[in-house]
Design a protein around this motif. Structure first.
Motif, PDB file in Angstrom:
ATOM      1  N   ARG A  23       0.836  -1.200   0.000  1.00 39.32           N
ATOM      2  CA  ARG A  23       0.000   0.000   0.000  1.00 39.32           C
ATOM      3  C   ARG A  23       0.870   1.249   0.000  1.00 39.32           C
ATOM      4  O   ARG A  23       0.623   2.194  -0.765  1.00 39.32           O
ATOM      5  CB  ARG A  23      -0.922   0.000   1.226  1.00 39.32           C
ATOM      6  CG  ARG A  23      -1.880   1.209   1.261  1.00 39.32           C
ATOM      7  CD  ARG A  23      -2.612   1.281   2.592  1.00 39.32           C
ATOM      8  NE  ARG A  23      -1.705   1.555   3.692  1.00 39.32           N
ATOM      9  CZ  ARG A  23      -1.220   2.750   3.983  1.00 39.32           C
ATOM     10  NH1 ARG A  23      -1.551   3.797   3.253  1.00 39.32           N
ATOM     11  NH2 ARG A  23      -0.392   2.913   4.994  1.00 39.32           N
ATOM     12  N   ARG A  24       1.907   1.252   0.830  1.00 38.77           N
ATOM     13  CA  ARG A  24       2.781   2.433   0.877  1.00 38.77           C
ATOM     14  C   ARG A  24       3.505   2.633  -0.456  1.00 38.77           C
ATOM     15  O   ARG A  24       3.622   3.759  -0.944  1.00 38.77           O
ATOM     16  CB  ARG A  24       3.788   2.290   2.025  1.00 38.77           C
ATOM     17  CG  ARG A  24       3.168   2.404   3.413  1.00 38.77           C
ATOM     18  CD  ARG A  24       4.239   2.687   4.456  1.00 38.77           C
ATOM     19  NE  ARG A  24       5.212   1.589   4.510  1.00 38.77           N
ATOM     20  CZ  ARG A  24       5.144   0.571   5.344  1.00 38.77           C
ATOM     21  NH1 ARG A  24       4.133   0.493   6.195  1.00 38.77           N
ATOM     22  NH2 ARG A  24       6.065  -0.367   5.352  1.00 38.77           N
ATOM     23  N   ALA A  25       3.987   1.523  -1.045  1.00 39.97           N
ATOM     24  CA  ALA A  25       4.677   1.630  -2.329  1.00 39.97           C
ATOM     25  C   ALA A  25       3.738   2.129  -3.424  1.00 39.97           C
ATOM     26  O   ALA A  25       4.112   2.962  -4.259  1.00 39.97           O
ATOM     27  CB  ALA A  25       5.259   0.272  -2.723  1.00 39.97           C
ATOM     28  N   PHE A  26       2.482   1.646  -3.390  1.00 35.57           N
ATOM     29  CA  PHE A  26       1.535   2.060  -4.423  1.00 35.57           C
ATOM     30  C   PHE A  26       1.144   3.520  -4.256  1.00 35.57           C
ATOM     31  O   PHE A  26       0.971   4.245  -5.247  1.00 35.57           O
ATOM     32  CB  PHE A  26       0.291   1.168  -4.376  1.00 35.57           C
ATOM     33  CG  PHE A  26      -0.691   1.441  -5.479  1.00 35.57           C
ATOM     34  CD1 PHE A  26      -0.428   1.034  -6.776  1.00 35.57           C
ATOM     35  CD2 PHE A  26      -1.875   2.116  -5.236  1.00 35.57           C
ATOM     36  CE1 PHE A  26      -1.316   1.292  -7.809  1.00 35.57           C
ATOM     37  CE2 PHE A  26      -2.769   2.383  -6.254  1.00 35.57           C
ATOM     38  CZ  PHE A  26      -2.481   1.969  -7.539  1.00 35.57           C
ATOM     39  N   GLU A  27       1.001   3.997  -3.018  1.00 39.37           N
ATOM     40  CA  GLU A  27       0.658   5.397  -2.804  1.00 39.37           C
ATOM     41  C   GLU A  27       1.790   6.317  -3.260  1.00 39.37           C
ATOM     42  O   GLU A  27       1.529   7.419  -3.753  1.00 39.37           O
ATOM     43  CB  GLU A  27       0.315   5.632  -1.325  1.00 39.37           C
ATOM     44  CG  GLU A  27      -1.040   5.040  -0.942  1.00 39.37           C
ATOM     45  CD  GLU A  27      -1.403   5.289   0.514  1.00 39.37           C
ATOM     46  OE1 GLU A  27      -0.498   5.625   1.310  1.00 39.37           O
ATOM     47  OE2 GLU A  27      -2.594   5.108   0.861  1.00 39.37           O
TER      48      GLU A  27
END
Length: 250
Positions: A23-27
């Motif tokens: 999730r952090r990488a995608f954001e």
């Protein structure tokens, strides 16, 4: 995780199904990928509509029935001191208690999901309604018989045009080729009221080309300005103007 793989995560992200590291990488990826940003918006709106289509509130009598049946369940009889609590009756009592607790939890979860789905769908509808109203007001300004335009060059080779309709008492700013603001910043528009700057709303955070209906009436404003402000905007300018433009004269 490479960029090609990140492009495939829009659906999982929209449904809150990504593990925390992904999730952090995608954001972080969303900050630079307008295509994925748009796809996520559309998937969230679609999920909200689908949720609304299947959601229904729990029966009104469910809570009362569960509470009523709890009072009829025989509790486990306390075992004599020094004797373990065993036997079919104890296990049965515990099983019923657990089952009823599960029923209550399931009912609460079902109701919570329905409420969440309805809230997401309602938020999506309200956002769509706001966008439609703004588009209609923007079109009214641009098509007004007394609409006047003024254009100029902005910093970085960008181009800006302001359209003012005194009969509508509104103004529209059209930008072309503006650089994206730095992370944590946003372009804020201002009315120039004889040297006093009055907030006129924010531009879309990632839009280099945008058409913005200035927030509020033109009134006696003689022009407009643009500054870089912290995300969410400021009550008054906190940086030097990116651009200053005079409104067209009548």
């Amino acid at each position: 995780m490479n960029t090609a793989e990140l492009h495939t995560l829009t659906g999982a992200y929209a449904l809150h199904a990504l593990p925390e590291p992904e999730r952090r990488a995608f954001e972080r990826h969303l900050e630079d990928c307008e295509a994925c940003t748009q796809e996520v918006r559309e998937l969230i709106a679609t999920a909200a509509r689908l949720g609304l289509a299947v959601a229904e509130p729990p029966p009104r009598e469910l809570r009362e029935r569960v509470l009523r049946e709890i009072t009829t369940v025989r509790q486990e009889t306390p075992a004599p001191e020094g004797r373990a609590r065993t036997g079919g009756g104890g296990r049965t009592g515990r099983w019923y208690a657990y089952a009823l607790a599960a029923c209550v939890a399931a009912a609460a979860a079902f109701g919570g999901v329905a409420v969440w789905q309805n809230q997401v769908a309602q938020d999506a509808r309200q956002e769509a309604d706001r966008a439609q109203r703004q588009n209609e007001q923007l079109a009214q300004v641009l098509s007004a018989p007394d609409a006047k335009t003024s254009s100029g060059e902005l910093t970085g080779g960008a181009h800006g045009t302001v359209v003012v309709s005194r009969s509508q008492n509104r103004a529209v700013f059209l930008a072309s080729g503006m650089e994206r603001p730095p992370s944590g910043k946003v372009y804020q528009l201002w009315f120039n009221d004889e040297g006093t700057m009055r907030s006129a709303g924010l531009m879309a955070p990632k839009a280099g080309d945008d058409a913005v209906l200035l927030d509020g009436p033109v009134d006696r404003a003689s022009g407009m300005g643009i500054t870089l402000e912290p995300a969410g905007g400021s009550d008054e300018p906190t940086s030097s103007p990116v651009a200053l433009m005079d409104f067209p004269t009548a």
